[in-house]
Design an enzyme around this catalytic site. Sequence first.
Site, PDB file in Angstrom:
ATOM      1  N   HIS A   1       1.884   6.855   2.393  1.00  0.00           N
ATOM      2  CA  HIS A   1       1.143   8.249   2.031  1.00  0.00           C
ATOM      3  C   HIS A   1       1.700   9.159   3.191  1.00  0.00           C
ATOM      4  O   HIS A   1       2.226   8.994   3.829  1.00  0.00           O
ATOM      5  CB  HIS A   1      -0.210   8.036   1.880  1.00  0.00           C
ATOM      6  CG  HIS A   1      -1.060   7.321   2.809  1.00  0.00           C
ATOM      7  ND1 HIS A   1      -1.340   8.035   4.009  1.00  0.00           N
ATOM      8  CD2 HIS A   1      -1.494   6.144   2.894  1.00  0.00           C
ATOM      9  CE1 HIS A   1      -1.835   7.208   4.794  1.00  0.00           C
ATOM     10  NE2 HIS A   1      -2.296   6.161   4.123  1.00  0.00           N
TER      11      HIS A   1
ATOM     12  N   HIS B   1       1.246   8.325   6.586  1.00  0.00           N
ATOM     13  CA  HIS B   1       2.103   7.806   7.424  1.00  0.00           C
ATOM     14  C   HIS B   1       3.338   8.577   8.168  1.00  0.00           C
ATOM     15  O   HIS B   1       4.186   8.171   8.741  1.00  0.00           O
ATOM     16  CB  HIS B   1       2.723   6.770   6.626  1.00  0.00           C
ATOM     17  CG  HIS B   1       1.961   5.407   6.123  1.00  0.00           C
ATOM     18  ND1 HIS B   1       1.536   5.395   5.090  1.00  0.00           N
ATOM     19  CD2 HIS B   1       1.507   4.530   7.197  1.00  0.00           C
ATOM     20  CE1 HIS B   1       0.642   4.262   5.073  1.00  0.00           C
ATOM     21  NE2 HIS B   1       0.459   3.733   6.394  1.00  0.00           N
TER      22      HIS B   1
ATOM     23  N   LYS C   1       0.786  -0.973  -0.088  1.00  0.00           N
ATOM     24  CA  LYS C   1      -0.046  -0.085   0.097  1.00  0.00           C
ATOM     25  C   LYS C   1       0.828   1.072  -0.115  1.00  0.00           C
ATOM     26  O   LYS C   1       2.031   0.950   0.416  1.00  0.00           O
ATOM     27  CB  LYS C   1      -0.948   0.153   1.160  1.00  0.00           C
ATOM     28  CG  LYS C   1      -1.867  -0.963   1.293  1.00  0.00           C
ATOM     29  CD  LYS C   1      -3.194  -0.678   1.737  1.00  0.00           C
ATOM     30  CE  LYS C   1      -3.927  -1.810   2.075  1.00  0.00           C
ATOM     31  NZ  LYS C   1      -4.769  -1.540   3.694  1.00  0.00           N
TER      32      LYS C   1
HETATM   33  N1  ARG Z   1       0.122  -1.226   9.998  1.00  0.00           N
HETATM   34  C1  ARG Z   1      -0.416  -0.412  10.923  1.00  0.00           C
HETATM   35  C2  ARG Z   1      -1.461   0.588  10.268  1.00  0.00           C
HETATM   36  O1  ARG Z   1      -0.868   1.020   9.058  1.00  0.00           O
HETATM   37  C3  ARG Z   1       0.267   0.066  12.426  1.00  0.00           C
HETATM   38  C4  ARG Z   1       0.959  -0.874  13.022  1.00  0.00           C
HETATM   39  C5  ARG Z   1       1.264  -0.134  14.306  1.00  0.00           C
HETATM   40  N2  ARG Z   1       1.943  -1.163  15.124  1.00  0.00           N
HETATM   41  C6  ARG Z   1       1.459  -2.074  16.139  1.00  0.00           C
HETATM   42  N3  ARG Z   1       2.136  -2.688  16.646  1.00  0.00           N
HETATM   43  N4  ARG Z   1       0.194  -2.357  16.034  1.00  0.00           N
HETATM   44  O2  ARG Z   1      -2.396   0.954  10.601  1.00  0.00           O
END
Ligand code: ARG
Length: 573
Positions: free
Chosen positions: A131, A134, A128
Amino acid sequence: MIKEQKEKIAGFLAEVVEGLSREEITGMIEIPPDTTMGDFAFPCFKLAKTMRKAPQMIAEDIAGKFAGNEMFSEVRNVNAYVNFFLNRPAAEADIVSRIVAEKEAYGGSGVGQGKTVCIDYSSPNIAKPFHIGHIRSTVIGNSLYKIFDFLGYDVVRINHLGDYGTQFGKMIVAYRKWGNHDDVVREPIKSLLSYYVKFHEEAEKDPALEDEARATFKKLEDGAPEEQELWQWFRDESLKEFNYVYDLLGIRFDSYAGESFYSDKLQAALDKMENLGILEESQGATVVNLEEENLPPALIKKNDGSTLYITRDIAAALYRHDTYDFDKCIYVVASQQNLHFRQLFTVLERMGCDWAKGCVHVPFGMVSLEDGTMSTRKGKVVFLLDVLQNAVEKTREIIREKSGEDENFEETAKAVGIGAVVFQELSNNRIKDYVFSWDKTLNFDGETGPYVQYTHARAASVLRKAPEDVAEILSGAVKPDMTLVNNDDTYRLMSLIGRFPDAVQEAADKYEPSVVTRHIIDIAQLFNKFYHDVRVIVDDKAERQAKLAVVIAAKQTIANGLALLGVAAPEKM
Ligand code: ARG
């Protein structure tokens, strides 16, 4: 320095105050709202009982005991307060000698020694786009890393990549139906995104696609080779693009253990929960009931047996605690996930992990676009890479116009363009939502990164005019006589510089890098006033060195602050 100064004052007060410990006294010392009321104040109301006198009388008595104390130019009472006015030149000289001694370490400390902090940040989702949404987790997390590191903690930087989950079922189904190998090789993320968007459009008409995606994810989870291979390929291509952005931002990680890393560690976590008897069946799915904590149940396993985001986070927390023995594990993740983290931490507590109280969710507000919210599913996103590249390009134009291209042209354009984006991101309280605007991001006037960088470069250029003096001061051979720059504005500037270490500590306590950002903006503003009002390079050597000491202190503090934000501090601009 506030802390040290308060402790020193408390030491004096403890000798004349009855019935209060030194710590209690330290806690009672206040900082008046403006310096006309002194640098510190001590309220005497509480003492009336033990000392059996009117608070105002007590304040008057105490003030009298400070006559002749060299730390202060004046100590007097105003009503029931004792107001302390520091001996300004002496206080300024203290700040200068500390900066000269500590240089790029000024503002840091050793409070974190022997303690480990894990920071989970950035953590984008594979296949993905990276963007503009992030960037917040990425730069806030990076700055927190620098701040905790500066305070002596051992920091483990973790990128918990979103490289697993049902969306990979969707991605694989979509690729097989509408994808093209060569497109993915040429433009991986944009192509994969377009398949993902198409999947959601089609799934609205044909819900069976969702089932197919679930089944495909299950296959992936069970290790089917073809699905595994596609997944690996998506992951590799995506990481290439993420790393490009991290390089631009100068950001590194110690671990890229993402969600998939835990796929073989899930069973152990599930067994543990099972043995503790905290798992329940609910409509074929497995949950932890959190009614007692007033939370919705945590869904641990779906009715088809597949695991979820939270299952992997449980396994990840257990693993991190085992591996790093952390004191704190900080998750820098959008506030949309507040509930997720409350559930996660509560489940860990239920599992008897008393260390879960060291787990902290550091949320931040949402970024939206001027024409509405961002949506990956609809393909409505602003790419971070585009933002960074546009900012650098705009900086090139400005520099070309202003001063032409010198040998550092590219380097400066990069430092300033990217610095502008990062600095803006860290200027506001992290919890605030904000609307992304190209105009605002590319506006370099006012309280911006380029403004602070420019101030730093301006200080550097003053110092280049008097290299011998600067060398003498920096070596500690000369102790500048600060009575020679004694005025209100300079004192205000030097006090702010002296309070920089307190700002860094506050930023860590609140997990809020913007405390540092605001602090160095204030220093830059006062420094620019100083620069405008004061002629630094004067004939009298002692006077010149006192003024240069202010410039050295301001420059070093701004540089240290920018470093904590992850923003470069060029010597020339
Ligand atoms: N990949 C997730 C997102 O973009 C964030 C992950 C954050 N870290 C975790 N340990 N849950 O929403």
